[in-house]
Design a protein around this motif. Structure first.
Motif, mmCIF file in Angstrom:
data_model
loop_
_atom_site.group_PDB
_atom_site.id
_atom_site.type_symbol
_atom_site.label_atom_id
_atom_site.label_comp_id
_atom_site.label_asym_id
_atom_site.label_seq_id
_atom_site.Cartn_x
_atom_site.Cartn_y
_atom_site.Cartn_z
ATOM 1 N N ILE A 193 0.571 -5.497 -4.518
ATOM 2 C CA ILE A 193 1.049 -4.854 -3.278
ATOM 3 C C ILE A 193 1.926 -5.821 -2.483
ATOM 4 C CG2 ILE A 193 -0.678 -3.033 -3.013
ATOM 5 C CD1 ILE A 193 -2.349 -4.871 -1.350
ATOM 6 N N VAL A 194 2.973 -5.251 -1.890
ATOM 7 C CA VAL A 194 3.976 -6.049 -1.186
ATOM 8 C C VAL A 194 4.365 -5.346 0.118
ATOM 9 C CG1 VAL A 194 4.982 -7.093 -3.269
ATOM 10 C CG2 VAL A 194 5.809 -4.863 -2.493
ATOM 11 N N ALA A 195 5.046 -6.107 0.977
ATOM 12 C CA ALA A 195 5.565 -5.499 2.212
ATOM 13 C C ALA A 195 6.925 -4.876 1.960
ATOM 14 C CB ALA A 195 5.674 -6.555 3.313
ATOM 15 N N ASP A 196 7.621 -5.390 0.926
ATOM 16 C CA ASP A 196 8.990 -4.954 0.666
ATOM 17 C C ASP A 196 9.244 -5.039 -0.839
ATOM 18 O OD1 ASP A 196 11.730 -4.823 0.298
ATOM 19 O OD2 ASP A 196 12.177 -5.829 2.198
ATOM 20 N N TYR B 150 -8.310 -6.339 0.333
ATOM 21 C CA TYR B 150 -9.652 -5.938 0.761
ATOM 22 C C TYR B 150 -9.588 -4.637 1.561
ATOM 23 C CZ TYR B 150 -10.912 -10.723 -0.473
ATOM 24 O OH TYR B 150 -11.100 -11.890 -1.147
ATOM 25 N N ARG B 151 -8.554 -4.557 2.444
ATOM 26 C CA ARG B 151 -8.446 -3.360 3.285
ATOM 27 C C ARG B 151 -8.135 -2.126 2.425
ATOM 28 N NH1 ARG B 151 -10.363 -0.029 6.365
ATOM 29 N NH2 ARG B 151 -8.887 1.387 7.346
ATOM 30 N N LEU B 152 -7.253 -2.295 1.444
ATOM 31 C CA LEU B 152 -6.930 -1.143 0.593
ATOM 32 C C LEU B 152 -8.169 -0.724 -0.217
ATOM 33 C CD1 LEU B 152 -5.127 0.986 -0.638
ATOM 34 C CD2 LEU B 152 -4.060 -0.765 -2.071
ATOM 35 N N ALA B 153 -8.937 -1.696 -0.688
ATOM 36 C CA ALA B 153 -10.159 -1.351 -1.434
ATOM 37 C C ALA B 153 -11.128 -0.586 -0.537
ATOM 38 C CB ALA B 153 -10.813 -2.620 -1.980
ATOM 39 N N MET C 134 -12.548 3.102 -0.953
ATOM 40 C CA MET C 134 -13.993 3.336 -0.996
ATOM 41 C C MET C 134 -14.387 4.457 -0.038
ATOM 42 S SD MET C 134 -16.940 0.456 -0.880
ATOM 43 C CE MET C 134 -18.682 0.866 -1.017
ATOM 44 N N GLU C 135 -13.710 4.503 1.107
ATOM 45 C CA GLU C 135 -13.984 5.603 2.057
ATOM 46 C C GLU C 135 -13.691 6.960 1.412
ATOM 47 O OE1 GLU C 135 -11.411 4.535 5.294
ATOM 48 O OE2 GLU C 135 -12.695 2.823 5.844
ATOM 49 N N ARG C 136 -12.805 6.950 0.410
ATOM 50 C CA ARG C 136 -12.467 8.199 -0.300
ATOM 51 C C ARG C 136 -13.235 8.347 -1.610
ATOM 52 N NH1 ARG C 136 -9.152 6.618 3.062
ATOM 53 N NH2 ARG C 136 -7.846 8.049 4.245
ATOM 54 N N GLY C 137 -14.222 7.464 -1.814
ATOM 55 C CA GLY C 137 -15.071 7.596 -2.996
ATOM 56 C C GLY C 137 -14.501 6.948 -4.249
ATOM 57 N N LEU C 138 -13.572 6.002 -4.072
ATOM 58 C CA LEU C 138 -12.954 5.335 -5.231
ATOM 59 C C LEU C 138 -13.230 3.832 -5.161
ATOM 60 C CD1 LEU C 138 -10.935 5.567 -7.659
ATOM 61 C CD2 LEU C 138 -9.135 4.956 -6.025
ATOM 62 N N SER D 194 -3.777 7.598 -5.148
ATOM 63 C CA SER D 194 -2.549 8.015 -4.474
ATOM 64 C C SER D 194 -2.836 8.308 -2.995
ATOM 65 C CB SER D 194 -2.005 9.249 -5.194
ATOM 66 O OG SER D 194 -0.840 9.662 -4.595
ATOM 67 N N LYS D 195 -3.908 9.019 -2.746
ATOM 68 C CA LYS D 195 -4.277 9.331 -1.357
ATOM 69 C C LYS D 195 -4.602 8.050 -0.580
ATOM 70 C CE LYS D 195 -6.028 13.942 -2.248
ATOM 71 N NZ LYS D 195 -7.087 14.548 -3.006
ATOM 72 N N SER D 196 -5.301 7.142 -1.237
ATOM 73 C CA SER D 196 -5.689 5.892 -0.562
ATOM 74 C C SER D 196 -4.457 5.063 -0.228
ATOM 75 C CB SER D 196 -6.624 5.070 -1.470
ATOM 76 O OG SER D 196 -7.699 5.870 -1.892
ATOM 77 N N VAL D 197 -3.523 4.984 -1.178
ATOM 78 C CA VAL D 197 -2.301 4.205 -0.937
ATOM 79 C C VAL D 197 -1.512 4.830 0.209
ATOM 80 C CG1 VAL D 197 -0.078 3.526 -1.952
ATOM 81 C CG2 VAL D 197 -2.183 3.225 -3.263
#
Ligand SMILES: Cc1ncc(COP(=O)(O)O)c(C=O)c1O
Length: 465
Positions: free
Chosen positions: A381-384, A399-402, A406-410, A447-450
């Protein structure tokens, strides 16, 4: 007599917390696991999660496998533990035959331990003892890649290329030489991945010469990166090149297949993808017992084992090495993997997962790279995406993306390595039993999490593109 109802009271509420308060900084309380089946897990509140990383890339068979549970029960009833210093066990012999048969010629013997770090330690000690027995006692240095990870014990950590670990634990370790890893996404200006891999192979040759070839025992690498390198495989020519360099200098080539082995990349060993880079020694763990028991293994050629045996044997052991219960479990795991043709499934589902990840990457502002082999995949993952600029380190983006996932069950696997010096990525490595429909479910949730994380970043003004 001890009143057991009072024992552990200190561990509740006031004294408890995430993993009994050994890890607290910035850590939200963890859900309590209730049960698991196949690739799904449920917490005590009844929330369901898809185990899309097999834990830390371990649960290759998913959860609750009936054959493994039955083998566990049968062996435990017969004999759970018998020290190999006193008894041979059928379970040990059967697993060794099965695993070495799959590993193929030159990896004819197996020594079973309790995990990946122990396998690294055992392998290096085995190599060292072999050198001493052969009259090459000057050889002791083990060269490895930067970044890399070979385990958490002090010996294995000394081989690992991770500046954070070196900063904290360095004084306790014997420093070992490092050479640049053949990274494929972030390569020096003016080079592509293939040109850079050649530079990296040359760097190994130069380092061996600089150290003095007569002092170098081995070169260890993960043939497909684990967490430290975010599932990066090197460009093909790298494997033959390092094989030739090691052979020329009399240096043993060790493949750490703790993550990449046991079918995960679509072959039993990742080494099988590059026959021209055949290693001398191989480490396995994780998938070999798929999380059903702590287990690791060192695979070695007949010739090396016989040399040590003639000199009195391998001077190494732990209480739980080659214990019958773990070996029986490992045997059931590998048998299940073969009978269900899960290695081919890893290749097929890996291709499907890659295609889905690449489609998400094409739409996403933050997925800069998708890489891996079989079901050992990662995305960076990158900013640009144009400049490959990283997201600000304090955001702790992996960590935040994980967490968002996880909040979405993944469940996906995130840990920053080397303080983020080489980039930030997450591993996505579902069990080898995963079906097409489950790959699609994983991809949809990802996809939803991203999307959700991108919205969060955009709101915070963290995206530069
Ligand atoms: C490539 C590699 N080697 C060694 C290890 C250490 O294994 P363990 O955690 O079982 O000690 C790991 C663990 O993640 C790994 O990925």
């Amino acid at each position: 007599m001890v009143d057991v109802s009072t024992v552990g009271a200190r561990g509740s509420a006031a004294h408890g917390g995430p993993i009994q308060v050994f890890f607290t900084k910035g850590m939200a309380p963890r859900p309590v696991i209730e049960r698991a089946s196949g690739i799904y897990m449920w917490d005590r509140e009844g929330r369901r999660y898809i185990d899309a990383s097999s834990g830390p890339v371990a649960s290759n068979l998913g959860h609750g496998n009936a054959r493994v549970l039955e083998a566990m029960r049968r062996q435990a009833e017969r004999v759970a533990f018998a020290f190999p210093g006193v008894f041979e066990s059928e379970a040990n012999r059967a697993l060794a035959d099965l695993v070495t048969g799959l590993a193929g010629p030159g990896l004819d013997r197996a020594f079973f331990v309790s995990g990946g770090s122990e396998a690294t330690e055992a392998c290096v000690k085995f190599a060292r003892q072999y050198a001493v027995v052969r009259g090459e006692a000057s050889r002791w240095k083990v060269i490895s890649l930067n970044p890399s990870y070979h385990g958490a014990t002090l010996g294995a950590l000394a081989l690992s290329g991770d500046c954070q670990a070196a900063e904290i634990f360095g004084p306790l370790m014997t420093p070992m030489p490092k050479v640049p890893a053949p990274l494929t996404y972030r390569v020096p200006e003016g080079q592509d991945a293939v040109a850079y891999a050649k530079v990296c192979a040359d760097a190994l040759d130069e380092e061996i010469r600089r150290q003095g070839p007569e002092t170098v025992l081995a070169f260890i690498m993960e043939p497909v990166g684990g967490l430290a390198r975010g599932a990066a495989a090197a460009p093909d020519p790298y494997y033959g090149a390092v094989r030739e360099i090691c052979r020329r200098h009399g240096v043993l080539l060790i493949y750490d297949e703790v993550m990449s082995g046991a079918g995960r990349t679509g072959k039993f060993l990742a080494a099988d993808h590059w026959p021209e880079g055949r290693p001398d020694l191989v480490l396995l763990a994780k998938g070999i017992a798929a999380g059903y028991t702590p287990m690791g293994a060192v695979l070695a050629p007949d010739s090396m084992v016989e040399t040590l045996a003639a000199a009195g044997g391998f001077n190494h052991g732990h209480t739980y090495f080659a214990n019958p219960l773990s070996c029986a479990i490992g045997h059931a795991v590998v048998t299940e993997m073969l009978e269900r043709d899960l290695i081919s499934n890893a290749a097929r589902m890996g291709a499907r997962l890659r295609a889905r990840l690449e489609a998400i990457q094409a739409r996403s502002a933050i997925i800069g790279d998708v890489r891996g082999k079989g079901l050992l995949m990662a995305f960076e993952i990158v900013a640009d995406k144009a400049t490959k600029a990283m997201l600000p380190l304090p955001l702790m983006a992996p960590y935040r993306l994980a967490e968002v996932a996880m909040e979405r069950g993944l469940l996906i696997y995130a840990r920053r390595t080397s303080k983020g010096a080489f980039g930030d990525w997450l591993m996505i490595a579902p069990p080898l039993i995963t079906t097409e429909a489950e790959i699609d479910e994983i991809a949809d949730l990802l996809s939803k999490s991203v999307n959700a994380y991108e919205a969060e970043l955009s709101e915070a003004g963290a995206l530069t593109a």
